[in-house]
Design a protein around this motif. Structure first.
Motif, short mmCIF file in Angstrom:
data_model
loop_
_atom_site.label_atom_id
_atom_site.label_comp_id
_atom_site.label_asym_id
_atom_site.label_seq_id
_atom_site.Cartn_x
_atom_site.Cartn_y
_atom_site.Cartn_z
N ALA A 55 0.97 -1.28 -0.01
CA ALA A 55 0.13 0.11 -0.21
C ALA A 55 0.51 1.17 0.14
O ALA A 55 0.26 2.51 -0.31
N ALA A 59 0.57 4.36 -2.78
CA ALA A 59 0.42 5.68 -2.05
C ALA A 59 1.45 7.23 -2.69
O ALA A 59 0.94 7.65 -2.56
N SER A 65 -2.82 8.75 0.68
CA SER A 65 -2.03 7.23 1.43
C SER A 65 -2.84 6.30 1.50
O SER A 65 -2.95 4.99 2.22
N PHE A 66 -4.43 6.71 1.83
CA PHE A 66 -6.04 6.02 1.90
C PHE A 66 -5.39 6.05 3.54
O PHE A 66 -5.59 4.83 4.22
N THR A 67 -5.77 7.01 4.10
CA THR A 67 -5.20 6.85 5.66
C THR A 67 -5.69 7.64 5.96
O THR A 67 -5.80 8.74 5.74
N SER A 88 -13.66 3.73 12.01
CA SER A 88 -13.23 2.73 11.22
C SER A 88 -13.37 2.11 10.60
O SER A 88 -13.26 1.53 9.58
N ALA A 89 -15.32 1.96 10.81
CA ALA A 89 -16.17 0.41 10.72
C ALA A 89 -16.21 1.26 8.81
O ALA A 89 -15.83 0.07 8.03
N ALA A 92 -13.18 1.44 7.30
CA ALA A 92 -12.36 0.17 6.50
C ALA A 92 -13.05 0.05 4.78
O ALA A 92 -12.99 -1.13 4.15
N ASP A 93 -14.10 -0.40 4.42
CA ASP A 93 -15.26 -0.48 3.52
C ASP A 93 -14.28 0.01 2.47
O ASP A 93 -15.23 -0.88 1.82
N GLY A 95 -10.96 1.03 2.30
CA GLY A 95 -10.13 0.73 1.64
C GLY A 95 -8.92 1.79 2.66
O GLY A 95 -7.96 1.91 2.87
N VAL A 96 -10.21 2.83 3.73
CA VAL A 96 -9.08 3.75 4.15
C VAL A 96 -8.51 3.31 6.01
O VAL A 96 -9.99 2.15 6.09
N SER A 97 -7.69 3.24 6.80
CA SER A 97 -7.49 2.87 7.90
C SER A 97 -7.40 4.40 8.62
O SER A 97 -7.05 5.40 8.41
N VAL A 98 -7.57 4.22 10.22
CA VAL A 98 -7.63 4.80 10.58
C VAL A 98 -6.55 5.35 11.82
O VAL A 98 -6.98 3.96 12.61
N PHE B 99 -2.56 2.15 13.72
CA PHE B 99 -4.12 2.11 13.02
C PHE B 99 -5.20 1.22 14.30
O PHE B 99 -4.98 0.46 14.74
N ARG B 109 -15.58 -8.74 8.52
CA ARG B 109 -14.78 -7.20 9.33
C ARG B 109 -13.46 -7.93 10.19
O ARG B 109 -12.41 -6.73 9.60
N LEU B 112 -11.42 -8.58 7.13
CA LEU B 112 -11.25 -7.25 5.96
C LEU B 112 -9.80 -5.80 6.99
O LEU B 112 -8.94 -6.02 5.70
N ASP B 119 -1.36 -4.97 4.15
CA ASP B 119 -1.17 -4.42 2.56
C ASP B 119 -0.55 -2.67 3.82
O ASP B 119 -0.02 -2.73 2.24
#
Lengths: 338, 338
Positions: A55, A59, A65-67, A88-89, A92-93, A95-98, B99, B109, B112, B119
């Motif tokens: 990733a 990025a 960065s999808f972050t 977060s949920a 996540a759907d 493809g972005v992380s927190v 994260f 979930r 995922l 990644d």
DNA sequence: CTCGATTGAGAAAAGGTTTTCCCAAATCTG
DNA sequence: CAGATTTGGGAAAACCTTTTCTCAATCGAG
């Protein structure tokens, strides 16, 4: 296969499939032109090698960065954790992380985390607090990324998300009025909270619409069971004109109030109906009878904030200002009715 | 200067300082050899341009992202948020970001998020739960990174961190014994919790050491105020051999118990001393009198887990197995003494 | 059979750093 | 002063992808 230390790269996939990395990349991303056979072959090889693209390399080329960063000063957790979970949920759907940044009302820690988020090139920032009328202990520098504020003071020209306290209070009070209550009192927290005034306003609006009086005005105090208990004793031992319902500023107050009523041999909901605010399951479910209460939909708040932030990142036009997300009334047994 | 969209790179710094990127990099990282003047000049130029290295580019060459994943199923937040805060704070000080992955007991979930963490090439994973005897709804695949478990079931050969429930219970009970209590009861949660048995064991050990009886054994029930209240009424209205102290399995039970005692005109701590477990400020501070209770040091748990994980990432040898981190007794007024 | 268009696929640059050589100039040694 | 060593600094590869060209081969049309 179990202790894989170095990960498989697209080069290895390409080699195994007998194509160039360019072709491999295009095959995997459903881009470019090639025979269906080639595409399938590459995809199958990738699957067999359990290839997952890096990733960060990605990025780097996408400049994205999808972050996201989540900055919060709510260590207590009552508000931020649901918001964070919802955020977060939903992310996540997509493809972005927190990144979670817990800054304990410490400006230095805030600064440190802010720099870390800049370094990690997050695409956007969520600032979450515990009070809609307080900011976080940071004066945001000119940030190179979009920001949304949740449950915190939102600076001029910013984008904010808060629960609709006024609407929630209206919901609760109107529900009581609809059930036939005529004298609906309001016991709530300290006057220094903006939320307190908003809830008072909602209570008043519902009373007016129903043509009911506001007996003695709202009773301000603190957010504790104790205050609910003591105020209940005071309010209901004085004979005469006792309320037949109370809308409480939070669930703890409601819990304390119910304790007081029980002690005074008043039945809930038959003699006095009670509604709380927060839907903090711990209190709402544990109360006897279980508490009808207003849910602020904090998860939804987190979700909406995240989705809007994604729009901003994508450069879509987003209206400035604070959005008040609707609350939801959760009916349990403390106010009778169906 | 305010709406900077594209960030300054080391190339620009190098150009501005009249050196190559190689030299610039070495100057900024205190590496390589060059005249002090060159080094300073580069550093100053970097500062003026407010250059910050791109963490992802860096991660790419270092094969290390300085990033951790925190997977939790505790939406409720009582346990995870303090753990997360402790972890986040300790990691931030070391340039590592965390994260947050909220998986709501939903295997899909979980999967995922796990893939997202792979990644994003996190260096390690913290798995946090709400019960030491339950795992998360994932069978961890052969992961390419080290993992630690916090407050959750730890698989064979793994590394885990949990509060020392037995020791905490011992602390509480021994404290009561030291204050002169002779009949120390124990009201606690459901027998299905491992933590319950550990706390019972600590209670027993302290009683034995003090040469005291375990009157009637521990009283199992649920983690609620109601259970504390009802058990208190039952236990103390039956005359005869009443306890002179109660060690409660959590603060909610203690809170309910105190309510019951107050109603029975028994004074706390003069007639009955009470100790809780959790140090959940909300309950412990709000109780009257304020509750002496056991703090599980969840922030410390998060911190230690993080630091150990960093060691594992660095390839340092780390002992397998579950570590029980010591608890701390927080003395307030509910058990007398100084 | 030839010319232009299409097709499949690869080479290379870009994204931002770090690090490993390597080289020329300066310094030292005898 | 010749040769060996140190010094300051740069070129280029590496990290892993994506994307834009480019090119040869194939195809269809006239």
């Amino acid at each position: 296969m179990s202790d894989t230390v170095s990960r498989v790269t697209i080069h290895q996939v390409a080699a195994a499939a007998g194509v160039s990395v360019a072709t491999a990349s295009k095959a995997l991303n459903e881009r470019g032109r090639m025979t269906p056979e080639t595409r399938q072959r590459v995809q199958e090889v990738a699957r067999n090698l359990s290839f997952r693209p890096n990733a960060m390399a990605r990025a780097l080329v996408h400049q994205r960065s999808f972050t996201l960063g989540l900055l919060t000063n709510d260590t207590y957790g009552r508000f931020t954790l649901p918001v964070a979970a919802g955020l977060s949920a939903a992310m996540a759907d997509r493809g972005v992380s927190v990144f979670l940044c817990a800054i304990e009302d410490d400006p230095q820690r805030a600064w440190l985390n802010l720099e870390a988020m800049e370094d990690k090139r997050v695409d956007g920032l969520v600032i979450a607090g515990k009070r809609v009328d307080r900011g976080l202990p940071i004066t945001l520098p000119a940030l190179s990324m979009p920001v949304v504020h949740v449950n915190a003071e939102c600076p001029e020209g910013g984008v904010g998300f808060v629960p609709d306290d006024e609407g929630g209070a209206y919901l609760a009070t109107a529900h009581l009025a609809r059930l036939g209550c005529r004298r609906i009192a309001h016991i709530t927290g300290p006057e220094s909270f903006a939320a307190v005034h908003l809830r008072v306003a909602g209570w008043r609006r519902a009373l007016e619409e129903a043509g009911l009086p506001a007996p003695g005005g709202a009773l301000f105090g603190e957010w504790s069971e104790r205050f609910g208990y003591e105020t209940g004793q005071r309010l209901f031992s004085a004979g005469a004109e006792r309320p037949d319902a109370v809308f409480c500023g939070n669930d703890q107050i409601a819990r304390g109030l119910i304790d007081a009523l029980t002690l005074l041999n008043l039945r809930v909901p038959e003699d006095v109906a009670v509604v709380g605010f927060d839907n903090w399951e711990l209190f709402a479910q544990a109360a006897r009878p279980p508490l009808t209460t207003v849910d602020m939909e904090l998860k939804g708040l987190g979700r909406e904030a995240g989705l809007t932030l994604l729009d901003m990142i994508d450069g879509k036009p987003v209206e400035r200002g604070v959005r008040r997300q609707p609350c939801r009334l959760v009916t349990r047994r403390s106010c009778g009715g169906p």
